[in-house]
Write a protein that holds these residues in place. Structure first.
Motif, PDB file in Angstrom:
ATOM      1  N   PRO A  43       0.804  -1.361   0.088  1.00 40.49           N
ATOM      2  CA  PRO A  43       0.265   0.064   0.093  1.00 40.49           C
ATOM      3  C   PRO A  43       0.803   1.141   0.030  1.00 40.49           C
ATOM      4  O   PRO A  43       1.964   1.492   0.470  1.00 40.49           O
ATOM      5  CB  PRO A  43      -0.997  -0.029   1.497  1.00 40.49           C
ATOM      6  N   ALA A 137      -3.629   3.666  -1.284  1.00 46.04           N
ATOM      7  CA  ALA A 137      -4.507   3.340  -0.275  1.00 46.04           C
ATOM      8  C   ALA A 137      -5.973   4.229  -0.561  1.00 46.04           C
ATOM      9  O   ALA A 137      -7.010   3.663  -0.388  1.00 46.04           O
ATOM     10  CB  ALA A 137      -4.031   3.707   0.870  1.00 46.04           C
ATOM     11  N   GLU A 141      -9.295   1.990  -0.294  1.00 50.08           N
ATOM     12  CA  GLU A 141      -9.955   1.963   0.946  1.00 50.08           C
ATOM     13  C   GLU A 141     -10.565   3.277   1.222  1.00 50.08           C
ATOM     14  O   GLU A 141      -9.911   4.530   1.141  1.00 50.08           O
ATOM     15  CB  GLU A 141      -8.765   1.637   1.851  1.00 50.08           C
ATOM     16  N   ALA A 144      -9.542   5.562   3.787  1.00 51.75           N
ATOM     17  CA  ALA A 144      -7.945   6.556   3.591  1.00 51.75           C
ATOM     18  C   ALA A 144      -8.264   7.682   2.999  1.00 51.75           C
ATOM     19  O   ALA A 144      -7.580   8.720   2.931  1.00 51.75           O
ATOM     20  CB  ALA A 144      -7.136   5.764   2.840  1.00 51.75           C
TER      21      ALA A 144
END
Length: 301
Positions: A43, A137, A141, A144
């Motif tokens: 990541p 990231a 996600e 994030a």
């Protein structure tokens, strides 16, 4: 207005202006691509992404775009000294001050546009150069994402950036938590560097000496801020280094990124701290005052 128009024509008519801007844009993108190609698999966190987008190299005290903006400011004044547009007898003190202010007003927006252009090119270069094993990231996600980007994504009915077509993948590099604020600080840093280049060149009447002073100021200022914080008992911004796009210089500048709703560690200092504001304003104010005093004793620029 005449002074602004004069400075715009002068800056636009110099071949060195366009060569410098082109060199900064191409060099910045090349450095960002090389750094991105060396990123280890896994990541990509927000701090590492900021360093890639700003083409941060530890060996120089400022990012390339900020350094280029400072050189542009120094050259704008240095060329005025070497090739004055007005006879010395016609350049009175008020006129010299107006010309100085016109230079500051012109190079500031140019520096901001240069920084924004480098960010656009670097985002594309980093996206293309990142190894396949690296995941951004903020793209993968939703947690994030920065707060405002998350609100915009949610308002659009999306669960995250990954719901967008693949062509929007570069947005993940600039949408991570704290990244937009850090990039804004980067643009402001480029503007301040351009102004500093103008003032240091005005103080020394030499573009080369002005650039040398510009490179020396960030480490000196960083040391002065650290000493002031230590003497006053205020702690260093604990999250500042995480979004620092260069290894030396005004590290505290990014402390405010985590000073809001997301919170910093207990007791950390923010940019709104009065001591930090005084530490920042004092060198710039002293430099400007020194230039005005020196100009009062000169007969020419």
């Amino acid at each position: 207005m005449r002074d602004l128009a004069y400075e715009l024509r002068r800056l636009r008519g110099l071949r060195s202006t366009w060569l410098l801007l082109a060199a900064v844009l191409l060099g910045d993108a090349a450095v960002a691509a090389v750094l991105a190609s060396q990123t280890p698999d896994g990541p990509l966190a927000a701090p590492a992404g900021v360093r890639l987008l700003t083409a941060a190299v530890p060996l120089i005290p400022l990012p390339f775009a900020a350094l280029g903006a400072g050189v542009l400011g120094a050259l704008s004044y240095g060329h005025e000294v070497r090739h004055p547009g007005l006879p010395a007898s016609l350049v009175s003190y008020p006129r010299r001050v107006r010309l100085l202010l016109a230079k500051l007003l012109v190079v500031g927006p140019v520096a901001a546009l240069l920084a924004l252009a480098t960010l656009v090119l670097d985002t594309a270069a980093v996206h293309l150069a990142l190894p396949d094993g690296v995941t951004v990231a903020a793209w993968a996600e939703p947690a994030a994402l920065s707060a405002r980007v998350s609100e915009a994504v949610t308002g659009a009915g999306l669960s995250g950036l990954s719901d967008l077509p693949g062509g929007f993948a570069p947005l993940g590099l600039v949408a991570g938590h704290g990244v937009p604020a850090a990039l804004l600080a980067f643009v402001l840093l480029a503007v301040v560097a351009a102004w500093t280049g103008v003032l240091t060149a005005a103080l020394t009447r030499s573009a080369a000496a002005g650039v040398l002073l510009l490179c020396a100021l960030p480490p000196v200022l960083e040391s002065g801020v650290a000493l002031l914080l230590r003497r006053t008992g205020r702690p260093w911004p604990v999250r500042a280094a995480e979004l620092l796009p260069f290894q030396s210089g005004i590290e505290w500048a990014y402390g405010w990124v985590y000073g809001g709703a997301h919170g910093a560690a207990a007791g950390s200092a923010a940019l709104t701290d009065p001591m930090l504001l005084a530490a920042v304003a004092a060198p710039a104010a002293v430099l400007l005052l020194a230039v005005l005093l020196v100009q009062a004793r000169r007969r020419t620029l």
